[in-house]
Design a protein around this motif. Structure first.
Motif, PDB file in Angstrom:
ATOM      1  N   HIS A  11       0.829  -1.204   0.000  1.00 32.56           N
ATOM      2  CA  HIS A  11       0.000   0.000   0.000  1.00 32.56           C
ATOM      3  C   HIS A  11       0.866   1.258   0.000  1.00 32.56           C
ATOM      4  N   ASP A  12       1.953   1.248   0.776  1.00 36.69           N
ATOM      5  CA  ASP A  12       2.877   2.390   0.779  1.00 36.69           C
ATOM      6  C   ASP A  12       3.513   2.576  -0.598  1.00 36.69           C
ATOM      7  N   HIS A  14       2.291   1.724  -3.504  1.00 36.62           N
ATOM      8  CA  HIS A  14       1.286   2.291  -4.390  1.00 36.62           C
ATOM      9  C   HIS A  14       1.077   3.779  -4.108  1.00 36.62           C
ATOM     10  N   ALA A  15       1.006   4.155  -2.835  1.00 34.50           N
ATOM     11  CA  ALA A  15       0.783   5.556  -2.473  1.00 34.50           C
ATOM     12  C   ALA A  15       1.897   6.459  -3.010  1.00 34.50           C
ATOM     13  N   HIS A  16       3.139   6.011  -2.914  1.00 32.85           N
ATOM     14  CA  HIS A  16       4.250   6.833  -3.426  1.00 32.85           C
ATOM     15  C   HIS A  16       4.162   6.995  -4.938  1.00 32.85           C
ATOM     16  N   GLU A  18       1.430   6.655  -6.805  1.00 39.75           N
ATOM     17  CA  GLU A  18       0.217   7.417  -7.110  1.00 39.75           C
ATOM     18  C   GLU A  18       0.456   8.917  -6.936  1.00 39.75           C
ATOM     19  N   ALA A  19       1.270   9.272  -5.950  1.00 38.29           N
ATOM     20  CA  ALA A  19       1.558  10.684  -5.680  1.00 38.29           C
ATOM     21  C   ALA A  19       2.299  11.357  -6.829  1.00 38.29           C
ATOM     22  N   GLU A  37       2.775   2.340 -11.265  1.00 40.76           N
ATOM     23  CA  GLU A  37       1.685   2.620 -10.318  1.00 40.76           C
ATOM     24  C   GLU A  37       0.534   1.649 -10.523  1.00 40.76           C
ATOM     25  N   ARG A  41      -0.759  -0.857  -7.753  1.00 40.55           N
ATOM     26  CA  ARG A  41      -2.161  -0.831  -7.315  1.00 40.55           C
ATOM     27  C   ARG A  41      -2.734  -2.235  -7.307  1.00 40.55           C
ATOM     28  N   HIS A  78       9.573  10.515  -4.059  1.00 35.87           N
ATOM     29  CA  HIS A  78       8.627   9.396  -4.166  1.00 35.87           C
ATOM     30  C   HIS A  78       9.255   8.216  -4.907  1.00 35.87           C
TER      31      HIS A  78
END
Length: 92
Positions: A11-12, A14-16, A18-19, A37, A41, A78
């Motif tokens: 999840h981390d 993906h978050a980086h 996605e940012a 990404e 995901r 990121h």
């Protein structure tokens, strides 16, 4: 690595990635990051076994190896965080 730890790390990851989508990054670099990404995901949100998640993360790492620099300070942060998470997952 426990399943919960793997889940949190994906999840981390993906978050980086996605940012980076909202940042002004050149088209070619954005293409690599966008594909990474999407794979991240899938690894973070699908009900996959740990070996399959690691295969996806390996693919993300391979995609990220195509990016040297995003041309944006936050994007580079990121990118480095995502690379570090990939290494942690793959070596864990």
């Amino acid at each position: 690595m426990t399943d919960d730890a793997l889940d949190a790390r994906t999840h981390d990851l993906h978050a980086h990635l996605e940012a980076t989508a909202e940042l002004p990054i050149d088209r070619e670099t954005n293409r690599w990051l966008g594909e990474a990404e999407a794979v991240a995901r899938d690894a973070a949100t699908s009900d996959l076994t740990a070996p399959v998640v690691k295969e996806r993360v390996q693919h993300v790492e391979d995609l990220l190896s195509e990016v040297e620099d995003t041309g944006h300070e936050a994007g580079n942060e990121h990118l480095e965080a995502a690379r570090s998470i990939c290494r942690t997952i793959l070596n864990g």
